[in-house]
Design a protein around this motif. Structure first.
Motif, PDB file in Angstrom:
ATOM      1  N   GLN A  84      -7.125  -7.044   7.993  1.00 50.87           N
ATOM      2  CA  GLN A  84      -5.990  -6.454   7.277  1.00 50.87           C
ATOM      3  C   GLN A  84      -5.040  -7.514   6.749  1.00 50.87           C
ATOM      4  N   THR A  85      -4.964  -8.623   7.484  1.00 50.71           N
ATOM      5  CA  THR A  85      -4.032  -9.673   7.090  1.00 50.71           C
ATOM      6  C   THR A  85      -4.358 -10.171   5.696  1.00 50.71           C
ATOM      7  N   ARG A  86      -5.689 -10.292   5.418  1.00 47.53           N
ATOM      8  CA  ARG A  86      -6.075 -10.845   4.117  1.00 47.53           C
ATOM      9  C   ARG A  86      -5.586  -9.940   2.984  1.00 47.53           C
ATOM     10  N   LYS A  87      -5.576  -8.637   3.261  1.00 47.50           N
ATOM     11  CA  LYS A  87      -5.140  -7.704   2.212  1.00 47.50           C
ATOM     12  C   LYS A  87      -3.684  -7.950   1.808  1.00 47.50           C
ATOM     13  N   TYR A  88      -2.867  -8.276   2.838  1.00 47.43           N
ATOM     14  CA  TYR A  88      -1.440  -8.418   2.561  1.00 47.43           C
ATOM     15  C   TYR A  88      -1.056  -9.859   2.265  1.00 47.43           C
ATOM     16  N   MET A  89      -2.080 -10.729   2.159  1.00 43.82           N
ATOM     17  CA  MET A  89      -1.816 -12.151   1.986  1.00 43.82           C
ATOM     18  C   MET A  89      -0.927 -12.402   0.769  1.00 43.82           C
ATOM     19  N   SER A  91       1.108 -10.428  -1.097  1.00 48.84           N
ATOM     20  CA  SER A  91       2.495  -9.962  -1.074  1.00 48.84           C
ATOM     21  C   SER A  91       3.321 -10.753  -0.063  1.00 48.84           C
ATOM     22  N   GLY A  92       2.692 -11.087   1.061  1.00 45.52           N
ATOM     23  CA  GLY A  92       3.386 -11.882   2.066  1.00 45.52           C
ATOM     24  C   GLY A  92       3.769 -13.240   1.515  1.00 45.52           C
TER      25      GLY A  92
END
Lengths: 193, 474
Positions: A84-89, A91-92
């Motif tokens: 999941q982290t990669r998905k929000y990479m 925007s983060g």
């Protein structure tokens, strides 16, 4: 002094990185605690010993332990979070860059922000100063915040304590007050069983 | 030793606090019938506090550093305590029939009322924040009270998370203000902002505090939580949410804008105009398609808050007093409407949809007539109180040069009349073969009667009332 500052801040930064990069969530929480303790050290260096104490008591003593409980109880799947982290990479990353620019901006215009409060407590520590006003000038807000804690406790009890039908509970006074007469029933077994 | 020397100042609040403590302890010790006994204790507490304010000279103006009593705050406190008694009285039957009769219910209300009384008198940003927190925290728990209902839990979670964010925003604004002025006291901030116009951070703080307060008022860009929370929480709690906090937060907001941020009027006027137009638009238009009664009135609240705020931006005392008048009439009408909503039960369950009211005029003509009066008043139809409320608000707007705002207000008022009249149409015109049966509670009948009579009779006292408010010097 400056050496200690760099020591504390280096450990804080490193352990913060370790919080988000370690594979085991329990390790992350431990690193978080390490980061908290080190920032408390920085507070002490800055002369804010009361903030340091509060940081240790509230964040390390309560919040981090709460995190630890949640992490251990919920058994969070690490791999799932990683994907999941990669998905929000993206925007983060964007938010991080905005924050970075804000920091640069505010440091560039530092003179408008920093106005040191007048220090008329020469020898007294922060804790002394707070204690002096807490029961005098800020007596009422202080009492009301105690009231808030009471309501929080009351709310926690209301929302969790419930007597449901059919749930077996231990009733100690009932257990202790049992006698031989009303708990053992002697049955005579006849010849024909 | 400022705090101890004039204990008289806080006596009504101290009475409420002691009453709540006594209720907690005795609630834990009572063996049976806990709810009724604690309810009685809370009634007693509120009554004692009420009579203390009433008989110890209302016009007594006294103050300490962070706490100010004026005639106006005393009267608002009396009104809040009256509403609290009314809400407790009405919700009694509802609470019992829904098996929510935990003895903590009145105690939490007492704590919420304590926070509200403190908020009304607050003269210090920090103190304002703490009393807001006390009020909100008690209300969060009340919303979550119905633990078996999924909707109640959802509502509580939304209310809690969004409410905490709003509180954090208020606190952030306070810290901004503090960083510039070095004080949280209203008077000192006002003096400071007169001499020193370091506007950027100061106005940033003002905007943050204003947004947080608008959230607590459920005004438009910050209204998202309102329909869900009002729908999900038990109806008696919705009655509390829709009446008392609105009055209190409004009074606190007025004081905030007119004391510490007085010299920033140009800034906050613009912000509040945007909030007003958005609130009226969202409240009136979104309510048109609602089928759930409570959601409908939640949107109605948003629209009404828009009207109330019109009085704040007008430059006169008259504008403020018309806002207060509007708020008083609105809360009384809401109390009546929600006692009606709590009353409507069909086959042991709450009527939630508008269609459930079909045929009410035949099965229970008395409640239907009272409801018609309340709804017409809400819609602002002439002989009823709501008309005067809107009338004075629009007059204040026109007199202080906000003609366009008054016109927009009238347009949205007409739009919102549609859904109030729709309910009347459903009760009277729509026919159905089997007429609905409603189980009713006498107490709610009484409240319905009182509130609708107030709406009807107000026409004779309108002038006196507005004159009285004008003299108050809010």
């Amino acid at each position: 002094m400056i050496l200690f500052f760099f020591l504390f801040s280096a450990v804080t930064v490193l352990s913060s990185i370790a919080v988000i990069s370690s594979r085991n969530p329990v390790h992350s929480v431990f690193f978080l605690i390490l980061a908290f303790v080190n920032s408390a050290g920085i507070f002490v260096l800055a002369g804010a010993e009361f903030l340091a104490m509060i940081l240790l008591i509230v964040y390390v003593g309560a919040v981090a332990v709460l995190f630890l409980f949640v992490v251990m109880m919920l058994n969070v799947g690490v791999d799932k979070i990683k994907t999941q982290t990669r998905k929000y990479m993206l925007s983060g990353f964007l938010v991080a860059i905005i924050l970075l620019f804000e920091l640069i901006f505010s440091f560039a215009n530092l003179d408008i922000i920093i106005q040191k409060p007048e220090n008329n407590l020469e020898k007294n520590t922060n804790t002394h100063a707070l204690g002096n006003v807490l029961y005098t000038d800020y007596f009422l807000p202080f009492q009301v915040s105690g009231c808030i804690l009471l309501v929080a406790m009351l709310g926690a009890i209301i929302l969790t304590l419930r007597k449901r039908e059919g749930v077996l509970r231990q009733n100690i006074s009932e257990q202790v007050s049992r006698t031989k007469e009303d708990s053992i029933k002697i049955v005579k077994i006849g010849k024909k069983l | 030793m400022d705090a101890f020397s004039n204990l008289n100042l806080y006596l009504p609040e101290i009475i409420i606090f002691l009453g709540a403590l006594i209720s907690i302890v005795s609630g834990a010790f009572f063996k049976n019938n806990k709810y009724n006994k604690v309810l009685f204790l809370s009634f007693m507490t509120i009554t004692i506090s009420f009579s203390f304010i009433l008989f110890s000279d209302i016009s007594n103006e006294s103050s300490s550093n962070n706490f100010v009593n004026t005639t106006f705050t005393n009267i608002v406190k009396l009104f809040v305590l009256t509403l609290a008694i009314g809400v407790l009285y009405v919700s009694n039957g509802y609470i019992k029939s829904n098996k929510l009769n935990l003895f903590e219910y009145p105690i939490l209300l007492l704590f919420a009322v304590l926070g509200m009384l403190l908020m009304i008198s607050a003269n210090d940003l920090l103190f304002l924040y703490i009393s807001i927190e006390l009020q909100s925290l008690s209300l969060y728990v009340l919303v979550a009270l119905n633990r078996d209902s999924l909707k109640s839990s959802e509502a509580a979670l939304k209310y809690f998370i969004l409410g905490s964010i709003a509180s954090a925003i208020i606190l952030y604004g306070i810290s901004m203000t503090y960083s510039i002025t070095g004080t949280t006291n209203y008077n000192l901030i006002k003096e400071f902002s007169f001499t020193d116009k370091n506007t950027l951070i100061f106005s940033f703080g003002l905007i943050l505090i204003l947004s947080g307060m608008a959230f607590k008022l459920s005004a438009a860009p910050f209204h998202m939580w309102t329909p869900d929370v009002y729908e999900g929480s038990p109806s008696s709690v919705t009655t509390i949410l829709i009446t008392i906090p609105k009055v209190v937060v409004f009074v606190a907001l007025v004081k905030l804008l007119n004391e510490p941020f007085f010299y920033f009027k140009n800034l906050w006027q613009q912000i509040i105009i945007i909030i007003i137009v958005l609130s009226m638009a969202v409240g009136s238009i979104a309510a048109l398609r609602q089928e759930n009664i409570k959601r409908l009135f939640a949107y109605g609240t948003i629209a009404n808050i828009g009207y109330v705020l019109i009085g704040v931006i007008s430059n006169s005392n008259q504008g403020l007093s018309s806002s207060i008048l509007y708020l008083v009439i609105y809360t009384i009408a809401s109390l009546g409407i929600f006692s009606f909503i709590m009353m409507c039960r069909k086959e042991n369950s709450q009527v939630v949809h508008l269609q459930g009211l079909v045929g009410l005029s035949q099965s229970n003509s008395f409640a239907a007539i009272c409801m018609v009066m309340l709804l017409l008043s809400m819609a602002g139809i002439p002989p009823f109180a709501g008309f005067f409320a809107k009338f004075y608000i629009f007059i204040a707007a026109v007199e202080s040069g906000f003609l366009s705002l008054a016109i927009i207000g009238v347009i949205f008022s007409v739009i919102s009349a549609f859904y109030y009249l729709k309910i009347i149409k459903i009760m009277y015109m729509d026919s159905q073969e089997d007429i609905n049966i409603y189980e009713v509670d006498n107490k709610m009948y009484l409240m319905l009667l009182i509130t609708s009579l107030v709406m009807l009779v107000f026409i004779f006292f309108a002038n006196d009332f507005i004159n009285f408010l004008n003299k108050l010097n809010i």
